[in-house]
Design an enzyme around this catalytic site. Structure first.
Site, PDB file in Angstrom:
ATOM      1  N   TRP A 359      30.983  23.184  85.859  1.00  0.00           N
ATOM      2  CA  TRP A 359      32.252  22.974  85.140  1.00  0.00           C
ATOM      3  C   TRP A 359      33.317  22.414  86.071  1.00  0.00           C
ATOM      4  CZ3 TRP A 359      36.544  27.034  84.802  1.00  0.00           C
ATOM      5  CH2 TRP A 359      36.582  27.815  85.959  1.00  0.00           C
ATOM      6  N   ASP A 360      33.075  22.512  87.370  1.00  0.00           N
ATOM      7  CA  ASP A 360      34.017  21.987  88.365  1.00  0.00           C
ATOM      8  C   ASP A 360      34.451  20.575  87.988  1.00  0.00           C
ATOM      9  OD1 ASP A 360      32.375  24.038  89.392  1.00  0.00           O
ATOM     10  OD2 ASP A 360      32.841  23.508  91.455  1.00  0.00           O
ATOM     11  N   GLU A 490      33.579  35.181  88.755  1.00  0.00           N
ATOM     12  CA  GLU A 490      32.198  35.652  88.919  1.00  0.00           C
ATOM     13  C   GLU A 490      32.105  37.058  89.502  1.00  0.00           C
ATOM     14  OE1 GLU A 490      29.989  32.536  90.844  1.00  0.00           O
ATOM     15  OE2 GLU A 490      30.089  31.270  89.066  1.00  0.00           O
ATOM     16  N   LYS A 596      37.204  37.142  91.770  1.00  0.00           N
ATOM     17  CA  LYS A 596      36.819  36.169  92.791  1.00  0.00           C
ATOM     18  C   LYS A 596      37.748  34.954  92.722  1.00  0.00           C
ATOM     19  CE  LYS A 596      32.785  33.288  93.870  1.00  0.00           C
ATOM     20  NZ  LYS A 596      31.522  32.759  93.329  1.00  0.00           N
ATOM     21  N   GLN A 597      38.189  34.638  91.502  1.00  0.00           N
ATOM     22  CA  GLN A 597      38.918  33.384  91.286  1.00  0.00           C
ATOM     23  C   GLN A 597      39.768  33.482  90.027  1.00  0.00           C
ATOM     24  OE1 GLN A 597      34.684  32.248  90.410  1.00  0.00           O
ATOM     25  NE2 GLN A 597      35.728  30.345  89.870  1.00  0.00           N
TER      26      GLN A 597
END
Ligand code: BGC
Length: 765
Positions: A359-360, A490, A596-597
């Site tokens: 998806w980046d 994640e 994580k993000q």
């Protein structure tokens, strides 16, 4: 000895903090979206004395290998797909008298390296010492052409420093499955080698060979020519074709040899074998009657055009300026330009993550291309259309009646993730693609794309969600719920009603409705069998989408019950235990309130309308302390959110950390390849953060928040077929229409009409 340079566009060895070899191989890799070549030791070849990770990568050229599971349940992917590490076109064998770089240990020291981002030329100087103490300089220039993406050029200059002797240079690329340095036990690396075969093709006037894979049944062709004193085409003792030159070298006298490679497209193996002759004729065309210099110049022209439209000029912070340029340079180097390939998460600079697309591309990299190079953005999106069939098949294999289930990580469209909780379960990928299509359409108004490809993807992705999700009663209300999925973060997996996912899916559903009228009674709608009843159900699902919210604290909840998870204090965790994923069992993270993000914050950034700045501030204050930014995709998103709520210092700090991810090797894994998503997110930091562009706004709007460190920022964008240039100063925005009809845009709340009669405006804010 120093290489002359214009500092604003140079990545120079002396200015990099780390001089670690594998890191430099990535940073100085040259690529063009079709091929990428790591900046390895040019003498490495298969000499076991050297341990680097050289390689040529062709975008989309991969092989399978079987995933070994301890316990394999129904539906797990059988194969991983791994980008092939092909023979290194930088490699050269040099013999000095009796000594031979292919077998002896020639000590290779780097004197200097410089990557000129204006031309794409990598210039390097090595000092080489043979075991008998003969010293020579090896000067290497190389580039991957962005003008003719099959072409890679390399030029060697050999200068004896302390001897006169017979020198032989040999350029034969006879090895495949090259030995590389040992890999680390990092789940993100994914270095399994493909099973390649190399066939030298006889009967050509220059070395030509066919590389094929066993399992994926793909093939590509490579041919190259050379020029230099006494250089001749020859067959070595193993019957391999190449070039060599033997000459009497004189101390201090430089001899130069240049080679142009033509590296073919990826074909089904049968075609590659059957039509090898034809393909080679075409490949030869690209490199015959030309030279290293002409090809370099042609490529440099394209780089110039790229910089003209895509540069962001900052007055006030030269270091940030350089890092940003590096990021844009890498993005363009990495982007597939043939409509069949996308952008691997590591670009074409390494085999990290197996060369997979994530998806980046759609969420973090595509906006840069949509606004600065819409034609390329379209090609990148076309990859998703090409893999629609596979995604539909994947949905039915999974047990759904229809729709498309895009793979979380993949090259050929099928899922390649061996760890489903943070892989297959990230079904938000579907909506990420739909979101990108809408962004592309809104900015370009490219009706052909929407009609021929885009809407079909929007419908098929939405259908999948209609089957995955269901209606349920929550707090006495009928809601559409999407359970047991993983959001972007994640460190949480298989959760119910991930806010980000539900918000994105709602948007995906809305896009089906938004364009439904346009496609009513068209062939497409007939082919898709889109009935009024189905549209109604989709509308109902969108209207009743459940978006978890903590009413007490008035914040969005990452997922249902996230407020009940175990709280951990990140400040108490030892610095050496980051990234947490390398030190904790996943479940220890999944059961905790740790990110994580950016996840919910990303939803806030992608959908900036419909809630107040106070609400964003509350979300930020809640999520920021629990986020580790162990993913490089995180900081730029927090930078945007921080800019919006006026946390200027924090915003700039997040931004600078994000843009320096690779230049500073801040995640300590740039050796495996660049972090392409993070590079794209850096542009988003400027655009959505400091320029304050509001995505999904009805008319293009910006609300600038210039960082205190900058006097101004200037950039160009394309919008509805017109090109504009913006210069943002502390209290003024200067905007000019450069081409096209112009339109109405909003700057700091003020509407301005730009057209060919009045193409320039200054708005005070
Ligand atoms: C991130 C993902 C990302 C992947 C590839 C992971 O570390 O958590 O969001 O897609 O890296 O960049």
């Amino acid at each position: 000895m120093r290489i002359e340079q214009r500092p604003e566009f140079q990545i120079h060895l002396q200015n990099l903090k780390s001089k670690e070899q594998l890191y430099l191989e990535t940073i100085f890799s040259v690529a063009n979206g079709h091929i990428g070549v790591r900046d390895s030791n040019p003498l490495q070849g298969n000499n076991p004395n050297y341990m680097g990770t050289p390689g040529l990568f062709i975008n989309g050229f991969y092989d399978y290998y079987q995933i070994q599971y301890g316990e394999k349940y129904t539906g797990y992917p059988v194969n991983d797909q791994v980008i092939n590490r092909l023979c290194d076109p930088r490699y050269i064998q040099i013999k000095i008298g009796e000594e031979d770089s292919a077998v002896d240990y020639f000590k290779v020291e780097t004197v200097d390296k410089n990557l000129d981002m204006q031309t794409g030329l990598l210039h390097e100087i090595y000092s080489v010492t043979t075991p008998q103490g003969k010293i020579f300089n090896l000067i290497v220039e190389s580039f991957a052409s962005v003008e003719s993406v099959n072409v890679y050029g390399i030029k060697y200059g050999v200068v004896p420093i302390n001897f006169d002797d017979e020198v032989e240079i040999i350029k034969v690329h006879s090895y495949i499955n090259q030995a590389t340095s040992a890999t680390v036990s990092d789940v993100r690396v994914n270095e399994a080698q493909g099973h390649l075969q190399l066939d030298f093709l006889d009967g050509y006037e220059q070395p030509s060979y066919l590389v094929t894979t066993y399992k994926s049944q793909q093939g590509s062709l490579v041919t190259f020519n050379g020029d230099g004193p006494k250089l001749s085409y020859f067959k070595d003792e193993s019957n391999h074709w190449g070039y060599h030159a033997k000459y009497q070298a004189k101390k201090g006298t430089q001899k130069e040899f240049e080679f142009l490679f033509s590296i073919g497209d990826v074909y089904p193996l049968v075609n590659a074998r059957m039509y090898a002759d034809q393909y080679l004729v075409k490949l030869n065309e690209d490199i015959k009657n030309t030279s290293f210099k002409s090809e370099l110049m042609a490529s440099a022209q394209v780089w110039q055009t790229f910089w003209l439209h895509s540069d962001v000029e900052i007055d006030g912070d030269p270091q940030v300026q350089l890092s940003l340029r590096f990021n844009f340079f890498e993005l363009y180097q990495s982007a597939g330009k043939d409509s069949h390939t996308s952008i691997p998460a590591k670009g074409l600079s390494g085999s990290g993550y197996g060369g997979h697309y994530f998806w980046d591309t759609e969420i973090f990299m595509l906006p840069f291309f949509i606004y600065t190079n819409p034609e390329l953005a379209k090609k990148i999106l076309m990859y998703r259309y090409e893999t629609l069939k596979n995604s539909q098949q994947q949905a039915t294999q999974f047990g759904f009646k229809g729709g498309a289930m895009y793979a979380w990580r993949t090259i050929n469209g099928y899922e390649a993730s061996a760890y489903w909780p943070a892989g297959t379960a990230q079904i938000h990928i579907n909506a990420d693609i739909a979101y990108a299509i809408e962004q592309y359409y809104e900015v370009t108004k490219d009706d052909d794309f929407l009609n021929d490809y885009g809407y079909e993807i929007i419908v098929e992705t939405a259908r999948f969600y209609m089957e995955w999700g269901n209606f349920a009663e929550i707090d006495g209300k009928r809601r559409f719920v999407i359970n047991r999925v993983t959001g972007p973060d994640e460190y949480s997996a298989v959760v119910d009603n991930n806010y980000f996912t539900n918000k994105m899916v709602k948007f995906n559903f809305r896009m089906v409705q938004k364009y439904a009228k346009r496609f009513e009674h068209t062939d497409l709608s007939n082919r898709l069998g889109l009935s009024p009843e189905e549209l109604e159900r989709i509308q109902e699902a969108a209207d009743s989408m459940y978006l978890p919210f903590d009413e007490d604290n008035k914040i969005k909840l990452q997922y249902q019950n996230f407020d009940q998870m175990n709280k951990i204090d990140l400040a108490k965790i030892d610095n050496n235990d980051f990234p947490l994923l390398l030190h904790y069992h996943p479940l220890m993270l999944y059961r905790s309130q740790v990110n994580k993000q950016a996840d919910t914050i990303l939803a806030d950034v992608l959908f900036p309308q419909g809630y107040s700045d106070d609400e964003l501030k509350r979300d930020f204050d809640f999520y920021e302390p629990i986020t580790t930014h162990d993913s490089s995709l995180s900081q730029a998103v927090f930078a945007i959110a921080a800019a919006r709520v006026g946390k200027n210092a924090q915003s700039y700090s997040f931004f600078t950390q994000a843009i320096e991810t690779d230049i500073q090797n801040s995640h300590h894994n740039t050796a495996n390849g660049i972090h392409a998503g993070s590079l794209g997110a850096a542009w988003e930091g400027v655009f959505y953060g400091f320029a304050g562009v509001v995505n999904n706004a009805e008319i293009f709007s910006m609300d600038p928040k210039l960082p205190a460190q900058w006097n101004s920022v200037k950039f160009r964008i394309f919008l509805y077929g017109s090109e504009y240039i913006f210069a943002i100063y502390e209290h003024e925005v200067h905007v000019s229409l450069l081409s096209g009809k112009g339109s109405t845009i909003k700057i700091a709340g003020a509407k301005c009409e730009l057209d060919s009669e009045s193409p320039d405006q200054v708005i005070k804010y």
